[in-house]
Motif scaffolding. Structure first.
Motif, mmCIF file in Angstrom:
data_model
loop_
_atom_site.group_PDB
_atom_site.id
_atom_site.type_symbol
_atom_site.label_atom_id
_atom_site.label_comp_id
_atom_site.label_asym_id
_atom_site.label_seq_id
_atom_site.Cartn_x
_atom_site.Cartn_y
_atom_site.Cartn_z
ATOM 1 N N TYR A 1 0.852 -1.406 -0.073
ATOM 2 C CA TYR A 1 0.001 0.102 0.012
ATOM 3 C C TYR A 1 1.095 1.275 -0.054
ATOM 4 O O TYR A 1 0.614 2.332 -0.794
ATOM 5 C CB TYR A 1 -1.004 -0.171 1.339
ATOM 6 N N ALA A 2 1.851 1.324 0.745
ATOM 7 C CA ALA A 2 2.789 2.370 1.127
ATOM 8 C C ALA A 2 3.783 2.778 -0.295
ATOM 9 O O ALA A 2 4.145 4.064 -0.371
ATOM 10 C CB ALA A 2 3.706 2.349 2.153
ATOM 11 N N THR A 3 3.813 1.807 -1.123
ATOM 12 C CA THR A 3 4.694 1.884 -2.208
ATOM 13 C C THR A 3 3.994 1.823 -3.387
ATOM 14 O O THR A 3 4.526 2.095 -4.534
ATOM 15 C CB THR A 3 5.782 0.859 -2.292
ATOM 16 N N SER A 4 2.756 1.966 -3.496
ATOM 17 C CA SER A 4 2.012 2.116 -4.598
ATOM 18 C C SER A 4 1.101 3.393 -4.741
ATOM 19 O O SER A 4 0.719 3.971 -3.885
ATOM 20 C CB SER A 4 1.145 0.700 -4.892
ATOM 21 N N ASP A 5 0.670 3.909 -5.693
ATOM 22 C CA ASP A 5 -0.438 4.851 -5.878
ATOM 23 C C ASP A 5 -1.342 4.678 -7.165
ATOM 24 O O ASP A 5 -0.840 4.789 -8.184
ATOM 25 C CB ASP A 5 0.344 6.310 -5.972
ATOM 26 N N SER A 6 -2.460 4.162 -6.689
ATOM 27 C CA SER A 6 -3.473 3.852 -8.058
ATOM 28 C C SER A 6 -3.744 5.011 -8.848
ATOM 29 O O SER A 6 -4.116 5.200 -9.965
ATOM 30 C CB SER A 6 -4.642 3.301 -7.341
ATOM 31 N N ALA A 7 -3.799 6.218 -7.955
ATOM 32 C CA ALA A 7 -4.152 7.603 -8.714
ATOM 33 C C ALA A 7 -3.228 7.871 -9.953
ATOM 34 O O ALA A 7 -3.386 8.323 -10.858
ATOM 35 C CB ALA A 7 -4.401 8.640 -8.030
ATOM 36 N N ALA A 8 -1.701 7.680 -9.446
ATOM 37 C CA ALA A 8 -0.728 7.952 -10.460
ATOM 38 C C ALA A 8 -0.251 6.570 -11.242
ATOM 39 O O ALA A 8 0.666 6.662 -12.010
ATOM 40 C CB ALA A 8 0.534 8.215 -9.740
ATOM 41 N N GLN A 9 -1.164 5.375 -11.063
ATOM 42 C CA GLN A 9 -0.921 4.156 -11.826
ATOM 43 C C GLN A 9 0.437 3.862 -11.559
ATOM 44 O O GLN A 9 1.124 3.172 -12.387
ATOM 45 C CB GLN A 9 -1.229 4.292 -13.177
ATOM 46 N N LEU A 10 0.900 3.854 -10.300
ATOM 47 C CA LEU A 10 2.276 3.135 -9.668
ATOM 48 C C LEU A 10 1.801 1.924 -8.937
ATOM 49 O O LEU A 10 1.087 1.691 -7.994
ATOM 50 C CB LEU A 10 2.997 4.161 -8.696
ATOM 51 N N LYS A 11 2.447 0.898 -9.360
ATOM 52 C CA LYS A 11 2.340 -0.448 -8.822
ATOM 53 C C LYS A 11 3.233 -0.604 -7.701
ATOM 54 O O LYS A 11 4.076 0.133 -7.454
ATOM 55 C CB LYS A 11 2.618 -1.621 -9.885
ATOM 56 N N PRO A 12 2.956 -1.383 -6.809
ATOM 57 C CA PRO A 12 3.752 -1.583 -5.506
ATOM 58 C C PRO A 12 5.437 -2.034 -5.887
ATOM 59 O O PRO A 12 5.358 -2.508 -7.033
ATOM 60 C CB PRO A 12 2.993 -2.822 -4.908
#
Length: 123
Positions: A60-71
């Motif tokens: 969760y801490a290493t991803s960002d769904s808004a920026a489409q960053l995967k874990p």
């Protein structure tokens, strides 16, 4: 002792702990404080639950769904191994199973904190 310098092992342990989410470290410590020492199976299960929580929290801490960053699975793997090494050195599953050898734990900390900068650079 207040004002005393940290030993090399304490310094390594501090660095190792920084690789693990602090909230999971706290949760683990509270849990093993609640579980009676004679409840070996519960201590093992608690260690596994906290390991799963390390993966969830780091994902969760290493991803960002808004920026489409995967874990960042590398960071998750480093944190997971770090957590296992950390609980090896603490009361819990490894002591219950009879696998804990204090000097092995200290050596694992030294080797892990030595090799991580060579293989994992973060992102």
């Amino acid at each position: 002792m207040p004002g005393s310098a940290a030993t090399p092992l304490q310094s390594y342990m501090d660095r190792l702990i920084k690789l693990i989410p602090a909230e999971i470290v706290s949760l683990y410590l509270v849990g093993i404080g609640i579980i009676p020492k004679e409840e070996g199976t519960s201590l093992i299960v608690w260690g596994l639950v906290c390991l799963v929580l390390v993966v969830i929290v780091r994902a969760y801490a290493t991803s960002d769904s808004a920026a489409q960053l995967k874990p960042q699975w590398g960071a998750i793997a480093v944190s997971s191994v770090s957590f296992v090494i950390w609980i090896y050195n603490m009361p819990g599953p490894f002591q219950v199973l009879g696998w804990a050898v204090p000097y092995i734990g200290a050596l694992l900390v030294l080797v892990w904190t030595f090799i991580i900068p060579f293989f994992y650079k973060g992102s």
